[in-house]
Design an enzyme around this catalytic site. Structure first.
Site, PDB file in Angstrom:
ATOM      1  N   HIS A   1       0.802  -1.211   0.000  1.00  0.00           N
ATOM      2  CA  HIS A   1       0.000   0.000   0.000  1.00  0.00           C
ATOM      3  C   HIS A   1       0.840   1.268   0.000  1.00  0.00           C
ATOM      4  O   HIS A   1       0.339   2.334  -0.386  1.00  0.00           O
ATOM      5  CB  HIS A   1      -0.938   0.011   1.214  1.00  0.00           C
ATOM      6  N   GLY A   2       2.064   1.198   0.454  1.00  0.00           N
ATOM      7  CA  GLY A   2       2.873   2.406   0.470  1.00  0.00           C
ATOM      8  C   GLY A   2       4.276   2.148   0.983  1.00  0.00           C
ATOM      9  O   GLY A   2       4.514   1.190   1.720  1.00  0.00           O
TER      10      GLY A   2
END
Length: 389
Positions: A254-255
């Site tokens: 996600h990041g």
């Protein structure tokens, strides 16, 4: 061997563009200390949608290796590369999903006719998607800005808890809204995309939540990572380890921040503990027990979302500390009412049986109300939350 190289190549491209800063920071390297070439590499822009078309590249390689992608006869290189490129960069869901497996998308490629468009699907998903995004998510975004530190330290415990619930509703409306719009646009072009959400906030277990939230990602991780690692076939300890590893990697996807990995591990450990306690498949029919479980899962998931809003661990800890200690501060009734008003349609969607809107006439009436709300009550424009991933 070719399939392995293909997967490694896709992951290497993703790692290079998305995680170079994280690796450099973890090694203690500063931009000014790594030379001109290193600086140039660190400053390269992140390609739009790289996470999702990397997943598409992996799915194409693996599904082709498994024989799930039909082969065109006779083989024509130009058509083959055209179809492959269309699958990889199909624009409606390129930036934020849903993730489409090659085995599901490739057979749909072909000439499309206007007469074949399912206009009900197009209209329904587009209207619902825009309502969730511009009415619910964008209006809640104006309230949830107060989650940021140090502003949160001056708010009451009730305000902070309400804001966290509001952000939980916002991120659902934002992401589900994008997925619904993508499904509607794809249907306009003659393609079927998978449903990505199925009332996740009425899940009665963490496992059930991940069968309902971002379904295409859950399915991808299960089929292409969890099962190849052994799934639940190699004993309980290995199963728990697989769950934690898969969710940790899913969080990091996600990041490029360690907070996202911690968020994934939060869910992975939750899944492992739940499975060890035999609670992943609840069997009780008691309404009160089910309601208690749903509330517990919602609290668990909502606390995890704090790491999405406040990726800095110190900020997240300050927020939780303020929520626990600011009981003496008077809450803002107006703020709580505004968040409740925008959260109500989302909770109604989760709690009302889908059969209540089963007829076309009822659906169209509801869609008309949503369209009116889009015209009259859209919030300030904000980028989709999942665009950053």
């Amino acid at each position: 061997m070719a399939a392995t190289l293909g997967v490694v190549a896709n992951l290497s491209i993703l790692a290079f563009f998305k995680y170079n800063h994280l690796v450099a920071a973890s090694l203690g390297a500063q931009v000014g200390q790594i030379g001109s070439l290193g600086q140039a590499l660190l400053l390269l822009p992140l390609p739009v949608g790289i996470s999702f078309y990397t997943f598409h590249g992996i799915s194409l390689v693996v599904d082709a290796w498994r024989g799930k992608v039909p082969k065109a006869e006779p083989f024509r290189p130009a058509r083959h590369y055209r179809n492959t490129l269309l699958y990889i960069i199909f624009f409606p869901q390129l930036v934020a999903g849903p993730i489409v497996k090659a085995a599901d998308f490739m057979p749909q490629i072909g000439w499309k006719k206007l007469d074949d468009v399912d206009w009900r699907t197009v209209f329904h998903h587009t209207v619902v998607g825009y309502f969730l995004k511009v009415v619910i998510a964008d209006n809640l975004a104006q309230q949830t800005t107060f989650i940021a530190c140090p502003a949160c330290q001056n708010l009451s415990s009730i305000d902070l808890a309400t804001l966290l619930v509001g952000y939980s509703v916002q991120i659902f409306a934002d992401f589900c809204g994008y997925s619904s719009i993508a499904i509607g646009i794809a249907a306009l072009l003659g393609y079927r995309l998978p449903i990505n959400f199925n009332r996740p906030y009425i899940a009665s277990s963490i496992a059930d939540f991940w069968r309902r939230w971002h379904i295409s990602l859950s399915s991808f991780l299960r089929e292409y990572l969890y099962i190849p690692l052994g799934g639940n076939r190699r004993g309980p300890v290995r199963t728990y380890a697989n769950l934690i590893v898969v969710m940790g990697l899913g969080g990091l996807w996600h990041g490029a921040e360690w907070s996202y990995a911690v968020w994934g591990l939060w869910h992975g450990v939750g899944l492992a503990v739940e499975r060890a306690c035999g609670g992943s498949e609840p069997t009780s029919r008691s309404f009160l027990l089910r309601a208690f479980r749903i509330a517990g899962v919602f609290v668990f998931v909502t606390l995890g979302w704090l790491l999405f809003k406040l990726p800095d661990f110190s900020d997240a800890l300050q927020y939780l500390s303020a929520m626990a200690t600011n009981t003496h501060i008077r809450p803002s009734l107006l703020r709580c009412l505004v968040i409740a008003a925008y959260a109500l349609p989302v909770f109604a969607y989760h709690l009302l049986p889908s059969q209540r809107f089963g007829t076309v006439q009822r659906q169209m009436a509801v869609e008309g109300l949503l369209l009116g709300a889009i015209i009259l009550n859209s919030g300030s424009s904000n980028a989709f939350i999942y665009f950053q991933f």
